[in-house]
Design an enzyme around this catalytic site. Structure first.
Site, PDB file in Angstrom:
ATOM      1  N   GLU A  93       0.833  -1.185   0.000  1.00 37.36           N
ATOM      2  CA  GLU A  93       0.000   0.000   0.000  1.00 37.36           C
ATOM      3  C   GLU A  93       0.874   1.244   0.000  1.00 37.36           C
ATOM      4  OE1 GLU A  93      -4.063  -1.501   2.122  1.00 37.36           O
ATOM      5  OE2 GLU A  93      -2.455  -0.848   3.420  1.00 37.36           O
ATOM      6  N   CYS A 106       3.300   8.674   0.999  1.00 34.41           N
ATOM      7  CA  CYS A 106       3.845   7.768   2.011  1.00 34.41           C
ATOM      8  C   CYS A 106       4.017   6.422   1.314  1.00 34.41           C
ATOM      9  CB  CYS A 106       2.837   7.689   3.153  1.00 34.41           C
ATOM     10  SG  CYS A 106       3.283   6.483   4.386  1.00 34.41           S
ATOM     11  N   CYS A 113       6.508  -6.447   7.623  1.00 36.38           N
ATOM     12  CA  CYS A 113       7.646  -5.917   8.386  1.00 36.38           C
ATOM     13  C   CYS A 113       8.046  -6.943   9.433  1.00 36.38           C
ATOM     14  CB  CYS A 113       7.266  -4.602   9.071  1.00 36.38           C
ATOM     15  SG  CYS A 113       8.637  -3.863   9.984  1.00 36.38           S
ATOM     16  N   CYS A 117       6.478  -4.257  15.983  1.00 31.50           N
ATOM     17  CA  CYS A 117       6.067  -3.329  17.035  1.00 31.50           C
ATOM     18  C   CYS A 117       4.631  -3.691  17.444  1.00 31.50           C
ATOM     19  CB  CYS A 117       6.136  -1.889  16.539  1.00 31.50           C
ATOM     20  SG  CYS A 117       7.793  -1.438  15.997  1.00 31.50           S
ATOM     21  N   CYS A 120       1.397  -1.890  15.940  1.00 28.27           N
ATOM     22  CA  CYS A 120       1.371  -1.643  14.495  1.00 28.27           C
ATOM     23  C   CYS A 120       0.805  -2.844  13.739  1.00 28.27           C
ATOM     24  CB  CYS A 120       2.797  -1.337  14.019  1.00 28.27           C
ATOM     25  SG  CYS A 120       2.945  -1.211  12.229  1.00 28.27           S
ATOM     26  N   GLY A 162       6.803  -1.532   6.231  1.00 28.72           N
ATOM     27  CA  GLY A 162       8.186  -1.961   6.225  1.00 28.72           C
ATOM     28  C   GLY A 162       9.141  -1.048   6.961  1.00 28.72           C
ATOM     29  N   GLU A 163      10.301  -1.590   7.280  1.00 28.35           N
ATOM     30  CA  GLU A 163      11.356  -0.857   7.979  1.00 28.35           C
ATOM     31  C   GLU A 163      12.477  -0.584   6.961  1.00 28.35           C
ATOM     32  OE1 GLU A 163      12.336   0.746  10.777  1.00 28.35           O
ATOM     33  OE2 GLU A 163      14.288   0.794   9.786  1.00 28.35           O
ATOM     34  N   SER A 194      11.946   7.045   7.878  1.00 26.62           N
ATOM     35  CA  SER A 194      11.525   6.782   9.252  1.00 26.62           C
ATOM     36  C   SER A 194      11.985   5.390   9.656  1.00 26.62           C
ATOM     37  CB  SER A 194       9.995   6.888   9.332  1.00 26.62           C
ATOM     38  OG  SER A 194       9.532   6.433  10.580  1.00 26.62           O
ATOM     39  N   SER A 217      11.703   6.410  15.242  1.00 24.29           N
ATOM     40  CA  SER A 217      10.518   5.960  15.972  1.00 24.29           C
ATOM     41  C   SER A 217      10.938   5.577  17.388  1.00 24.29           C
ATOM     42  CB  SER A 217       9.896   4.761  15.252  1.00 24.29           C
ATOM     43  OG  SER A 217       9.260   5.197  14.077  1.00 24.29           O
ATOM     44  N   LEU A 218      10.698   6.489  18.327  1.00 24.29           N
ATOM     45  CA  LEU A 218      11.220   6.291  19.685  1.00 24.29           C
ATOM     46  C   LEU A 218      10.184   5.591  20.572  1.00 24.29           C
ATOM     47  CD1 LEU A 218      13.926   7.095  21.009  1.00 24.29           C
ATOM     48  CD2 LEU A 218      12.706   8.970  22.089  1.00 24.29           C
ATOM     49  N   ASN A 293      -3.451   5.248  16.441  1.00 28.35           N
ATOM     50  CA  ASN A 293      -4.597   4.867  15.622  1.00 28.35           C
ATOM     51  C   ASN A 293      -5.011   3.480  16.081  1.00 28.35           C
ATOM     52  OD1 ASN A 293      -4.609   7.194  13.918  1.00 28.35           O
ATOM     53  ND2 ASN A 293      -2.752   6.390  12.985  1.00 28.35           N
ATOM     54  N   CYS A 336      -1.141   5.964   9.835  1.00 27.24           N
ATOM     55  CA  CYS A 336       0.078   5.279  10.252  1.00 27.24           C
ATOM     56  C   CYS A 336      -0.240   3.987  10.976  1.00 27.24           C
ATOM     57  CB  CYS A 336       0.853   6.150  11.233  1.00 27.24           C
ATOM     58  SG  CYS A 336       1.602   7.547  10.465  1.00 27.24           S
TER      59      CYS A 336
HETATM   60  N1  SAH Z   1       9.078   1.044  10.052  1.00 27.57           N
HETATM   61  C1  SAH Z   1       9.324   2.437  10.092  1.00 27.57           C
HETATM   62  C2  SAH Z   1       8.484   3.211   9.125  1.00 27.57           C
HETATM   63  C3  SAH Z   1       7.063   2.771   8.923  1.00 27.57           C
HETATM   64  S1  SAH Z   1       5.989   2.990  10.303  1.00 27.57           S
HETATM   65  C4  SAH Z   1       9.141   2.962  11.517  1.00 27.57           C
HETATM   66  O1  SAH Z   1       8.612   2.255  12.344  1.00 27.57           O
HETATM   67  O2  SAH Z   1       9.581   4.073  11.756  1.00 27.57           O
HETATM   68  C5  SAH Z   1       5.704   4.756  10.269  1.00 27.57           C
HETATM   69  C6  SAH Z   1       5.294   5.342  11.601  1.00 27.57           C
HETATM   70  O3  SAH Z   1       3.969   4.915  11.929  1.00 27.57           O
HETATM   71  C7  SAH Z   1       6.183   4.919  12.741  1.00 27.57           C
HETATM   72  O4  SAH Z   1       6.603   5.993  13.520  1.00 27.57           O
HETATM   73  C8  SAH Z   1       5.265   4.016  13.527  1.00 27.57           C
HETATM   74  O5  SAH Z   1       5.627   3.951  14.860  1.00 27.57           O
HETATM   75  C9  SAH Z   1       3.923   4.655  13.317  1.00 27.57           C
HETATM   76  N2  SAH Z   1       2.815   3.780  13.693  1.00 27.57           N
HETATM   77  C10 SAH Z   1       2.758   2.434  13.588  1.00 27.57           C
HETATM   78  N3  SAH Z   1       1.579   1.974  14.068  1.00 27.57           N
HETATM   79  C11 SAH Z   1       0.879   3.050  14.470  1.00 27.57           C
HETATM   80  C12 SAH Z   1      -0.427   3.238  15.024  1.00 27.57           C
HETATM   81  N4  SAH Z   1      -1.227   2.180  15.250  1.00 27.57           N
HETATM   82  N5  SAH Z   1      -0.842   4.471  15.328  1.00 27.57           N
HETATM   83  C13 SAH Z   1      -0.042   5.541  15.079  1.00 27.57           C
HETATM   84  N6  SAH Z   1       1.192   5.443  14.528  1.00 27.57           N
HETATM   85  C14 SAH Z   1       1.652   4.206  14.245  1.00 27.57           C
HETATM   86 FE1  SF4 Z   2       7.584  -2.262  11.261  1.00 30.47          FE
HETATM   87 FE2  SF4 Z   2       7.498   0.403  11.609  1.00 30.47          FE
HETATM   88 FE3  SF4 Z   2       5.318  -1.132  12.059  1.00 30.47          FE
HETATM   89 FE4  SF4 Z   2       7.377  -1.235  13.733  1.00 30.47          FE
HETATM   90  S1  SF4 Z   2       6.071   0.547  13.333  1.00 30.47           S
HETATM   91  S2  SF4 Z   2       6.275  -3.000  12.908  1.00 30.47           S
HETATM   92  S3  SF4 Z   2       9.092  -1.014  12.330  1.00 30.47           S
HETATM   93  S4  SF4 Z   2       6.335  -0.807  10.109  1.00 30.47           S
END
Ligand code: SAH
Ligand code: SF4
Length: 357
Positions: A93, A106, A113, A117, A120, A162-163, A194, A217-218, A293, A336
């Site tokens: 997507e 985006c 991935c 996390c 996510c 993806g990362e 990111s 992504s902290l 979200n 996101c």
């Molecule tokens: N894998 C990379 C980039 C893709 S995710 C990363 O993690 O940085 C892009 C952003 O979306 C990241 O900061 C991630 O933490 C955030 N994200 C993932 N799941 C989310 C959610 N359910 N609600 C809000 N942000 C989210």
């Molecule tokens: Fe992968 Fe980014 Fe989602 Fe973490 S937040 S699972 S690194 S896509």
């Protein structure tokens, strides 16, 4: 024909060399590259200044494997989510977000991935495969005309599925293709990568000739919590990550963005905010707060606006630049962390059964 090379997977230098290897002059490669990224060509027949014989020869050696538009959905706020089919019938997507204030794409770097996390949805899919450079750059090449944007400046953020640093080589090659002055000529300052912070890859990025903006992504201020939310923290803990950030070379007036998904009563307390201020001390940082979200299967809640604002205020009062990310496209699950391809998780039989219900 299985051995055909995907032209979109070659940067301009490689493309020029591939044509030289076929006995063509070097400038031919540049012409083909321009056709692909500026001329809107999706096949060789469209490359009318090449001569028929050349075109036919190219078509026997190369293929042009653009992702195909499988479907698109537009949210009430104008955000459009594209489902793209790859040559092997896998799906990814990509999301187009208008006016944020500028236009943003985006895009994805992997199918699924591996990082997992816990908040996510993409993470729940696991990793199916990496995308090629051609598939990453191809998303932009495909979507720019589809959204009527080809001529206007726009940003790209590698925040889809993806990362990116887990797929470092393909990602950086794709950014090089997008930046090439003979093609889309995107300035690197309009690109944001990111990452959760895979440290060896982040160290490599620090010396890369093409430098996108960096977003980390902290999401937590203690190793204990971050390891639960972002499991790779066990291998690359906070202190090491922030040390690399502290040393990271930044262009003038640039800052590292720290993304922080706010989870109700998990990482959104005043104590967390104060710890965050301390952690970022000495780093040219800005913080992007992203209230979760929510989605079925995600075991966290989105905090109230009051809690979000209180967290933001604590940072701002201590001179940390902070913004709260407005969530876009939630009604079509384009926000996101909401990108997930159901079919990638199901067998063909399961998908069929679901459709027949
Ligand atoms: N894998 C990379 C980039 C893709 S995710 C990363 O993690 O940085 C892009 C952003 O979306 C990241 O900061 C991630 O933490 C955030 N994200 C993932 N799941 C989310 C959610 N359910 N609600 C809000 N942000 C989210
Ligand atoms: Fe992968 Fe980014 Fe989602 Fe973490 S937040 S699972 S690194 S896509």
């Amino acid at each position: 024909m299985g051995a055909q090379i995907d032209l979109l997977n070659l940067d301009r230098q490689e493309l020029e060399q591939a044509l030289v290897d076929l006995g063509a002059p070097r400038y031919r490669g540049r012409q083909v590259f321009r056709w692909l990224y500026r001329g809107g060509a999706t096949d060789f027949a469209a490359m009318t200044n090449l001569g028929r014989e050349v075109r036919e020869k190219l078509a026997t050696v190369f293929t042009i494997a653009f992702p195909a538009m499988a479907s698109q959905q537009t949210s009430s706020d104008g955000t459009t989510k594209f489902l793209l089919a790859l040559a092997d019938a896998r799906h990814i997507e990509a999301v187009f977000i208008p006016d944020t204030p500028s236009q943003t794409f985006c895009i994805s770097t992997q199918v699924g991935c591996a990082i997992g996390c816990t908040f996510c949805l993409t993470g729940k899919m696991g990793l199916t495969r990496h995308l090629t450079a051609g598939e990453i750059a191809g998303q932009v090449r495909l979507l720019a005309p589809a959204t009527g944007l080809a001529a206007a400046p726009f940003n790209i953020v590698l925040m889809g599925m993806g990362e990116p640093l887990h797929n470092y080589d393909a990602t950086m090659k794709a950014l090089g293709i997008l930046a090439d002055e003979e093609g889309l000529a995107m300035p690197p300052r309009r690109m944001t990568l990111s990452t959760v912070g895979i440290l060896p890859a982040l160290e490599r990025l620090a010396t890369a000739p093409l430098m996108p903006n960096l977003a980390i992504s902290l999401h937590a201020t203690t190793d204990e919590l971050r390891s639960q939310l972002v499991p790779i923290n066990r291998r690359y803990p906070l202190k090491d990550l922030l040390d690399v950030c502290r040393r990271f070379p930044l262009a003038r007036r640039r800052r590292i963005t720290f993304e922080y998904v706010l989870l109700d009563r998990v990482n959104d307390t005043p104590e967390d905010a104060r710890r965050l201020v301390r952690l970022l001390h000495g780093i040219k940082a800005k913080v992007n707060l992203m209230p979760l979200n929510e989605a079925a299967g995600i075991p966290f809640k989105r905090p109230s606006d009051e809690r979000v604002n209180a967290f933001a205020r604590l940072l701002a009062e201590r001179d940390v630049r902070v913004m709260v990310r407005k969530s876009r496209g939630r009604d079509i699950r384009a926000a996101c962390g909401q990108l997930i391809i159901e079919s990638e998780r199901r067998s063909a039989g399961q998908a069929l059964a679901a459709e027949m219900k």
